[in-house]
Design an enzyme around this catalytic site. Structure first.
Site, short mmCIF file in Angstrom:
data_model
loop_
_atom_site.label_atom_id
_atom_site.label_comp_id
_atom_site.label_asym_id
_atom_site.label_seq_id
_atom_site.Cartn_x
_atom_site.Cartn_y
_atom_site.Cartn_z
N HIS A 10 0.82 -1.21 0.00
CA HIS A 10 0.00 0.00 0.00
C HIS A 10 0.87 1.26 0.00
O HIS A 10 2.03 1.25 0.40
CB HIS A 10 -0.94 0.01 1.21
CG HIS A 10 -0.24 0.14 2.53
ND1 HIS A 10 0.29 1.33 2.99
CD2 HIS A 10 0.02 -0.78 3.49
CE1 HIS A 10 0.84 1.15 4.16
NE2 HIS A 10 0.69 -0.13 4.50
N GLU A 84 -2.04 -7.06 7.59
CA GLU A 84 -0.72 -6.87 8.19
C GLU A 84 -0.61 -7.67 9.48
O GLU A 84 -1.61 -8.08 10.09
CB GLU A 84 -0.49 -5.38 8.44
CG GLU A 84 0.86 -5.00 9.04
CD GLU A 84 2.06 -5.44 8.21
OE1 GLU A 84 2.28 -6.66 8.11
OE2 GLU A 84 2.80 -4.56 7.72
#
Length: 203
Positions: A10, A84
């Site tokens: 990202h 994550e």
């Protein structure tokens, strides 16, 4: 196999800039992060060419979903397995802050209280890659996700322990390409930076 696996981290967030561990916290991209995500899409398109695309999977976090959108990708699957690392009590803290109470701490060598262990993260990476390998029979796969988990994915692809992810750098909006040579998994490209709209500078 002729198809390849691409990892897109990202774009920049305020916490990626400050070095704060960002697991479950849903934090947006910065304006620069949005710009770089679009540029990463141009880089990814250039690397992929006209190969068929079998799967675009994203982490559920908005910073990943938004990066995929800005990169011109249509997400076909969202999975918590691609999220994550869960940093538990260390969420939002920087490594220097954690080391004030745990000298020498790293996510690769020390636990995250009330978070995930490295083995739990590695197990998620195994699940993701098992799914990816099925899809690679039909074309390229793009995974849009995060820094630490992406590094574990690279290590797992190479059949290394998840702790070996420490050896691979994945910057915000960086693109990596994984493949194999006659059945031996390899890194084809690692942490390729986004491509600015103006393209490569002339020498």
């Amino acid at each position: 196999m002729s198809a390849h696996l691409y990892l897109l981290r990202h774009g920049e967030t305020e916490w990626s800039l400050s070095g704060q561990h960002t697991g479950r916290t849903d934090i947006p991209l910065t304006p620069n992060g949005e710009k770089r995500a679009a540029e990463a899409g141009r880089m990814l398109a250039g690397l992929r060419g006209d190969n068929p695309l079998a799967l675009v999977m994203s982490s559920p976090r908005s910073r990943a979903v938004r990066t995929a959108e800005l990169a011109g990708l249509t997400v076909t699957e969202v999975s918590e397995d691609l999220a994550e690392w869960d940093y538990g009590d260390y969420e939002g803290l920087t490594t220097p802050q954690i080391r004030e109470t745990v000298p020498g701490w790293t996510v690769w060598t020390h636990p995250c209280p009330n978070g995930e262990t490295v083995d739990q993260v590695g197990a998620r990476a195994q699940r993701v890659l098992a799914h990816v390998r099925e899809k690679l029979r039909d074309g390229d796969v793009v995974l849009v996700g995060h820094g630490h988990f992406g590094r574990v994915l690279v290590a797992t692809w190479l059949q290394l322990p998840p702790t070996e992810g420490v050896r691979f750098a994945l910057d915000a909006a960086g693109v990596s390409e994984l493949g194999d040579e006659r059945g031996v998994p390899q890194i084809r490209r690692l942490n390729v930076p986004p491509l600015p709209e103006r393209g490569f500078p002339h020498a």
